[in-house]
Design an enzyme around this catalytic site. Structure first.
Site, PDB file in Angstrom:
ATOM      1  N   LYS A  64      49.887  43.652  29.762  1.00 18.70           N
ATOM      2  CA  LYS A  64      50.045  44.203  31.207  1.00 18.70           C
ATOM      3  C   LYS A  64      50.988  45.132  30.929  1.00 18.70           C
ATOM      4  O   LYS A  64      50.928  45.767  31.953  1.00 18.70           O
ATOM      5  CB  LYS A  64      50.629  43.025  31.945  1.00 18.70           C
ATOM      6  CG  LYS A  64      49.452  42.079  32.298  1.00 18.70           C
ATOM      7  CD  LYS A  64      48.517  43.077  33.963  1.00 18.70           C
ATOM      8  CE  LYS A  64      47.448  41.655  34.610  1.00 18.70           C
ATOM      9  NZ  LYS A  64      46.593  42.490  35.035  1.00 18.70           N
ATOM     10  N   SER A 318      43.902  37.822  25.450  1.00 17.68           N
ATOM     11  CA  SER A 318      44.509  39.081  26.477  1.00 17.68           C
ATOM     12  C   SER A 318      46.419  38.952  26.542  1.00 17.68           C
ATOM     13  O   SER A 318      47.137  39.332  27.141  1.00 17.68           O
ATOM     14  CB  SER A 318      44.274  38.899  28.043  1.00 17.68           C
ATOM     15  OG  SER A 318      44.067  37.768  28.215  1.00 17.68           O
TER      16      SER A 318
END
Length: 517
Positions: A64, A318
């Site tokens: 992110k 992720s």
């Protein structure tokens, strides 16, 4: 392009332009080139080369920070002076906070009051102002937009922004630089769609032969349903286990890219995600969060359904921001997700030696658990876990063997009541209890949730069973029995719907009928 990142500059998605923005993205002041690691054990098991793109190795343990930094770095001088605001209780919050700290920009993160302290402390450690408000993300989002109006701050969206997508797309740029040999498939997790949008656009512009597979939890598949409907849809509810991708509607920009660049979608279960978390640990000795293991879970399911691809397969890991308390729950579900355990309800004769005879049929397989309580003088109903190695094939063969030996049997391996509650309950049947109905709930993990539940029901119906376990997540799983006469059942259901918690009627569930009713 304007220096100020104004989404109005992108009236429509231009894939070539987005790929160029990925090339020009500014991310490496905060991000690092994440490792592309071979998954040797998985490769041997699946019969094809599997690689893991390790975004869990980033400074904030998530991809992110790429999109957040690329978006904030493009702000005009006046926008930088006013500062930025974001609403998040997860990885986006840390990404925005780190970007703000690095660029010397005032950063405000609005988080629900229910956010675990470990996440609040991590954001504060990055010198961001933290505002705690409300019980859920929607409350935080509403307040963040109020701050935008009051302070003139720029809102940093977690996914529905082309510059955020371009920043996330640098994962694909690195991947192609790191792996010059043919890549057959790339598996990408999907929540709001920023990562899949940025990566898919870049991959299809640079290497169109690569198959892009989007992976979602089966209970949060907002992209899958949007593609099926031909337009973005809003899911009534989403599952909360993989909270990093628990999004009710895919973003507008990501959807516009996905409909052109995503070849297909795969949906996976909680058990399969847990099994993938274990697989990542066995390969890397790091523990991903549920959303972090989502892509690998999709890869494994896809190979089981379609076979291995004629080339390398890559899964994006992720993120790795997981609460330690959740690991107990994950470990419990992993064996089922990897198809290494069968949960069975078996009827044995209530007589000496029956358990020994039953174990003889199990053979050399390990018994993972055996739960029993006396019910009557003729039959014993037992709940047994059996370790298996050959997945569903061995489980089916085991069930057939028991039935041929004369045992009445129910396979509960895919039964949520059995997996979540029955194996942890003690006690026996309630044969004399009239009008009992069994329901399964997801409660928010916040003070007053149970009290609100009981107040809404108004004490009208007797609670005959209640089972709850804390999993260290944002929600709790509850099994409850109520005495509800037939004439009052519709009124009871209306009350449950008004509370707003997800629920399922399990009154006909075989696990309940065999062991509790």
């Amino acid at each position: 392009m304007t220096d100020a990142a104004d989404a109005a500059a992108w009236p429509a998605v231009d894939l070539a332009q987005l790929a160029q923005e990925v090339e020009a993205a500014v991310v490496y002041d905060v991000a690092q080139v994440s490792p592309l690691q071979p998954a040797r054990k998985l490769s041997a098991r699946l019969g094809a080369p599997v690689w893991l793109k390790r975004e869990d190795a980033q400074p904030v343990h998530s991809f992110k920070l790429r999109g957040a930094y690329n978006r904030i770095a493009r702000l005009s001088p006046s926008q930088r002076e006013a500062g930025v605001v974001a609403a998040s209780a997860g990885n986006h919050a840390q990404g925005v906070a780190l970007a703000g700290q690095t660029l010397g920009i005032r950063t405000t993160i609005v988080m629900p009051e229910t956010t675990p302290s470990i996440k609040v402390d991590a954001v504060r450690a990055l010198e961001a102002e933290v505002v705690l408000i409300g019980d859920a993300y929607d409350d935080a989002l509403a307040h963040a937009m109020t701050l935008v109006e009051q302070r003139g701050q720029t809102f940093i969206h977690p996914y529905d922004d082309p510059w955020v997508m371009a920043g996330q797309g640098t994962v694909a740029r690195e991947l192609l630089d790191q792996h010059s040999d043919p890549i057959a498939r790339v598996y990408i997790p999907v929540g709001g769609g920023g990562l899949v949008g940025g990566m898919a656009a870049y991959l299809k512009q640079r290497r169109p032969e690569i198959e892009v597979v989007a992976v979602e939890p089966v209970d949060s598949a907002c992209l899958h349903h949007a593609l099926a409907a031909g337009e973005r849809v809003v899911l009534d509810q989403v599952g909360l286990f993989a909270d990093g991708v628990a999004v009710r509607q895919i973003g507008a920009y990501p959807y516009a890219v996905a409909r052109q660049c995503v070849d297909r979608t795969v949906q996976v279960s909680i058990d399969e995600i847990c099994a993938a978390m274990r697989a990542v640990f066995e390969e890397t000795r790091s523990v991903p969060e549920p959303a972090g293991a989502l892509a690998l879970a999709g890869l494994e399911r896809d190979v089981m359904a379609r076979g291995a691809a004629p080339g390398a397969m890559v899964a994006v890991v992720s993120g790795a921001n997981i609460n330690f308390d959740r690991l107990r729950y994950v470990a419990e579900r992993t064996a089922l997700g990897a198809h290494r355990e069968a949960l069975l309800a078996v009827t044995l004769p209530e007589q000496p030696g029956s358990f020994l005879a039953f174990c003889a049929h199990i053979g050399k397989r390990a018994v993972t658990e055996f739960n029993y309580r006396y019910a009557d003088a003729q039959r014993a109903q037992v709940f047994v876990g059996v370790a298996i190695r050959d997945g569903d094939r061995e489980r089916d063969a085991l069930c057939t063997e028991f039935r041929q030996a004369g045992y009445a049997l129910a396979d509960l391996s895919d039964n949520e009541v059995a997996k979540e509650h029955l194996r942890h309950l003690v006690g026996g049947r309630a044969d004399s209890l009239a009008d009992e109905r069994l329901f399964r709930f997801e409660f928010p993990e916040r003070p007053g949730a149970l009290m609100r539940f009981l107040q809404q029901l108004g004490g009208q119906w007797n609670i005959s069973l209640f089972h709850y376990r804390n999993h260290g997540a944002a929600f709790g799983r509850v099994l409850a029995g109520f005495q509800v006469p037939d004439a009052e059942f519709e009124t009871f259901l209306e009350r449950l719907r008004a509370i707003g918690y997800r629920f399922w009627d399990e009154s006909e569930n075989p696990a309940y009928r065999l062991f509790l009713r």
